[in-house]
Design a protein around this motif. Sequence first.
Motif, short mmCIF file in Angstrom:
data_model
loop_
_atom_site.label_atom_id
_atom_site.label_comp_id
_atom_site.label_asym_id
_atom_site.label_seq_id
_atom_site.Cartn_x
_atom_site.Cartn_y
_atom_site.Cartn_z
N GLY A 144 -91.84 34.24 59.11
CA GLY A 144 -90.80 34.68 60.05
C GLY A 144 -91.20 34.69 61.51
O GLY A 144 -90.80 35.56 62.26
N THR A 145 -92.01 33.72 61.95
CA THR A 145 -92.45 33.56 63.36
C THR A 145 -93.48 34.62 63.79
O THR A 145 -93.66 34.83 64.99
N ALA A 146 -94.14 35.26 62.83
CA ALA A 146 -95.14 36.28 63.21
C ALA A 146 -96.18 35.70 64.17
O ALA A 146 -96.55 36.34 65.16
N ARG A 147 -96.65 34.49 63.88
CA ARG A 147 -97.70 33.90 64.72
C ARG A 147 -97.13 33.48 66.08
O ARG A 147 -97.77 33.67 67.13
N ALA A 148 -95.92 32.92 66.08
CA ALA A 148 -95.30 32.52 67.35
C ALA A 148 -95.03 33.75 68.22
O ALA A 148 -95.19 33.70 69.45
N TYR A 163 -93.47 26.78 66.03
CA TYR A 163 -93.90 25.39 65.91
C TYR A 163 -95.42 25.38 65.81
O TYR A 163 -96.11 25.78 66.76
N ASN A 164 -95.93 24.93 64.67
CA ASN A 164 -97.38 24.85 64.49
C ASN A 164 -98.09 26.14 64.91
O ASN A 164 -99.02 26.13 65.70
N HIS A 165 -97.54 27.22 64.38
CA HIS A 165 -98.11 28.56 64.54
C HIS A 165 -98.01 29.08 65.98
O HIS A 165 -98.69 30.04 66.32
N SER A 166 -97.17 28.46 66.81
CA SER A 166 -97.08 28.94 68.18
C SER A 166 -95.65 28.80 68.70
O SER A 166 -94.71 28.60 67.93
N VAL A 167 -95.53 28.90 70.02
CA VAL A 167 -94.23 28.87 70.69
C VAL A 167 -93.86 27.42 70.98
O VAL A 167 -94.73 26.65 71.40
N PRO A 168 -92.61 27.01 70.78
CA PRO A 168 -92.23 25.65 71.16
C PRO A 168 -92.52 25.37 72.64
O PRO A 168 -92.35 26.25 73.50
N GLY A 169 -92.91 24.15 72.92
CA GLY A 169 -93.23 23.78 74.30
C GLY A 169 -92.09 24.01 75.28
O GLY A 169 -92.33 24.42 76.42
N VAL A 170 -90.86 23.79 74.85
CA VAL A 170 -89.73 23.96 75.78
C VAL A 170 -89.62 25.41 76.24
O VAL A 170 -89.26 25.68 77.39
N LEU A 171 -89.92 26.33 75.34
CA LEU A 171 -89.83 27.76 75.72
C LEU A 171 -90.98 28.13 76.65
O LEU A 171 -90.78 28.78 77.67
N LYS A 172 -92.18 27.70 76.28
CA LYS A 172 -93.34 27.98 77.15
C LYS A 172 -93.12 27.40 78.54
O LYS A 172 -93.42 28.04 79.56
N ASN A 173 -92.58 26.18 78.59
CA ASN A 173 -92.31 25.53 79.87
C ASN A 173 -91.33 26.33 80.72
O ASN A 173 -91.53 26.53 81.92
N ALA A 174 -90.26 26.80 80.09
CA ALA A 174 -89.26 27.59 80.83
C ALA A 174 -89.90 28.89 81.35
O ALA A 174 -89.64 29.30 82.50
N LEU A 175 -90.74 29.51 80.53
CA LEU A 175 -91.39 30.74 80.98
C LEU A 175 -92.38 30.46 82.11
O LEU A 175 -92.55 31.28 83.01
N VAL A 225 -78.14 41.75 79.22
CA VAL A 225 -79.31 41.17 78.57
C VAL A 225 -79.11 39.67 78.46
O VAL A 225 -78.12 39.20 77.89
N LEU A 226 -80.03 38.93 79.05
CA LEU A 226 -79.98 37.47 78.95
C LEU A 226 -80.75 37.05 77.70
O LEU A 226 -81.93 37.40 77.53
N ALA A 227 -80.08 36.31 76.83
CA ALA A 227 -80.67 35.90 75.54
C ALA A 227 -81.10 34.45 75.63
O ALA A 227 -80.30 33.55 75.88
N ILE A 228 -82.39 34.23 75.42
CA ILE A 228 -82.97 32.88 75.54
C ILE A 228 -83.47 32.44 74.17
O ILE A 228 -84.36 33.06 73.59
N SER A 229 -82.91 31.34 73.67
CA SER A 229 -83.39 30.75 72.43
C SER A 229 -84.41 29.67 72.76
O SER A 229 -84.19 28.84 73.64
N GLY A 230 -85.50 29.64 71.99
CA GLY A 230 -86.53 28.63 72.22
C GLY A 230 -86.28 27.34 71.47
O GLY A 230 -87.17 26.51 71.37
N SER A 231 -85.07 27.17 70.96
CA SER A 231 -84.74 25.94 70.23
C SER A 231 -83.63 25.19 70.94
O SER A 231 -82.67 25.79 71.43
N LEU A 232 -83.74 23.87 70.93
CA LEU A 232 -82.68 23.02 71.50
C LEU A 232 -81.71 22.53 70.43
O LEU A 232 -80.70 21.91 70.75
N ARG A 233 -81.99 22.79 69.17
CA ARG A 233 -81.15 22.26 68.09
C ARG A 233 -79.77 22.89 68.12
O ARG A 233 -79.61 24.09 68.28
N GLY A 234 -78.77 22.05 67.88
CA GLY A 234 -77.40 22.57 67.82
C GLY A 234 -77.24 23.59 66.71
O GLY A 234 -76.54 24.59 66.88
#
Length: 190
Positions: free
Chosen positions: A122-126, A82-94, A6-15
């Motif tokens: 808890g990210t329900a909207r994202a 992020y603002n009730h949706s998916v971070p742009g970096v994650l959407k971009n990768a997808l 299983v490849l695990a992808i985090s949508g955050s770039l923060r350390g």
Amino acid sequence: MSDLKVLAISGSLRGASHNTALLRAARDHSPDGVTVELYGGLAAVPHYNGDLDDDHHLPAAALDLRTRVHAADGLLIATPEYNHSVPGVLKNALDWASRPKGASALEHKDIAIIGASTGNFGTARAQLALRQVLAATHSHVLTGPEVLVFTAHQRFDETGTLHDPVTIALLRETLEALRTQILSRRAPVR
Ligand SMILES: Cc1cc2nc3c(=O)[nH]c(=O)nc-3n(C[C@H](O)[C@H](O)[C@H](O)COP(=O)(O)O)c2cc1C
């Protein structure tokens, strides 16, 4: 039989990302028969550009992402909100992973979605937004269990380790459900 990968992808770039920490917890508490590998290439993935999306110009990071998604038996995606949706970096990768249309690495991929946010939902909207994106990719997204880690800043210690037994149990259940879905789709070996 060898472990499912299983490849695990985090949508955050923060350390110190809570979502990346959640994926580490999933890896560390994964059930028998499942190996979780964290994808660390998100920061290197450039903005999607159709002019680069061919065999001669494909950026190395986009090729690496596609190759790793292809090779995985399933995906575990942890999205921040992020603002009730998916971070742009994650959407971009997808977006990169979703091409070529009809033959992409996401086609028929089994996927589980989880998420952690500092807010109360808890990210329900994202997660709903992410489901909408993935519906376009012909992937197979688990409907449950739902892992919605709210007030995430209260759930990890200073090293980013998760100790909450309820969330740990939910992560295991999620990976077990993903394993079951992956195996149910495979033809029986004769
Ligand atoms: C641009 C931005 C927008 C955000 N919008 C939301 C939001 O809509 N809902 C929410 O619960 N948290 C929101 N947050 C807070 C994030 O949930 C919090 O920063 C979280 O820790 C991010 O995930 P990470 O720790 O994995 O980086 C937002 C944060 C940022 C930076």
